[in-house]
Design a protein around this motif. Sequence first.
Motif, PDB file in Angstrom:
ATOM      1  N   UNK A   1      54.963  60.528  40.952  1.00  0.00           N
ATOM      2  CA  UNK A   1      55.358  62.108  41.356  1.00  0.00           C
ATOM      3  C   UNK A   1      54.510  63.463  41.715  1.00  0.00           C
ATOM      4  N   UNK A   2      53.323  62.119  40.915  1.00  0.00           N
ATOM      5  CA  UNK A   2      51.578  63.561  40.863  1.00  0.00           C
ATOM      6  C   UNK A   2      51.246  62.682  43.245  1.00  0.00           C
ATOM      7  N   UNK A   3      51.646  62.287  43.716  1.00  0.00           N
ATOM      8  CA  UNK A   3      51.136  61.363  44.450  1.00  0.00           C
ATOM      9  C   UNK A   3      51.311  62.048  46.015  1.00  0.00           C
ATOM     10  N   UNK A   4      50.393  62.002  46.528  1.00  0.00           N
ATOM     11  CA  UNK A   4      50.284  63.432  48.059  1.00  0.00           C
ATOM     12  C   UNK A   4      51.763  63.310  48.621  1.00  0.00           C
ATOM     13  N   UNK A   5      52.451  62.166  48.679  1.00  0.00           N
ATOM     14  CA  UNK A   5      53.559  61.340  49.302  1.00  0.00           C
ATOM     15  C   UNK A   5      54.779  62.537  48.878  1.00  0.00           C
TER      16      UNK A   5
END
Length: 335
Positions: free
Chosen positions: A122-126
């Motif tokens: 959930x912290x990823x850019x996507x």
Amino acid sequence: MARLNADQLAAHLQRGLAPLYLIYGDEPLLALEAADAIRAKARQEDYAEREVFTVESGFSWQNLLASGNSLSLFATRRIIEIRIPTGKPGTEGSQALQDYCARLPDDTITVVTCPKLDKQAQATKWFKALEQAGTAIPVYPVERTRLPQWIAVRLAAQKQRADATTLQFLADRVEGNLLAAHQEIQKLGLLFPEGPLLFDQVREAVLDVSRYDVFNLSDAMLAGDAVRLVRIMEGLKGEGVAPTLALWALTQEIRTLAKLKLGQRKGAALPQLFREARVWESRQGLVQRALGRLNEIRLVAGLKQAAALDRMIKGLARGDVWDELLQLGLGIART
């Protein structure tokens, strides 16, 4: 843009459609129903064409981007579904999703579905790009305490109702298996007329479709629900679950509680401790209530019991493993 619970989706759709939806979580029935509700609303709004992209081995992200950039051939409005079964789009996919969100196609509703995503995902850019471009809908299993009400709402939708005893009975029979629960509720709608359901009718009609796992066991222990803990333990034993798994689940929770207690004694804030211990937000209330009734002495004693049980499972000590597992769980639940 927004984040909704699954039970808030209907009211949201009455106000209109968002350009993009991200549905993620580990409850297949609720995920399926959320996607169905969005499709139904989209059809009402004349989104007639539908394209489905499933991200699997060999998937071409360029095909998705090309579709997003092209005009619909057969209708002015369309639905694009992007299914990511692993929850891991990879480096190319991550960039493609960000590019897609930066230029969302006109006259298009996009529905992205993923399994349960941890905090790292959930912290990823996507993920952030999808969440910011539309509406995120996390779908989690219905908590045991909410299950009778969940059943009552489903019965009300088919103009039936049941008293608290009957709802509790139903919850006991279908716990941990929402899809089967949904099927049993539908069956009641077919078997009996609208109005009140009698306990004896329901008892005769409903199968025991409960399906427990070791996480249900640890949740019952944390909740202090001794009756449910005994029932789940018997179910796991009857299903042939390895006692090693049951011990692992209980020990993990006891060890986490002990660490949290130690951190509290040293003056650390509970939200920080939850982050360090990787306690999911959906479980923090359950864990916090357990912390309120347990002390470090009880938790250390539980860890010692778990160590003795480990030796027993390995054949280094004698005893009834399942009975000792039950005593371990009850020792924490009843404190």
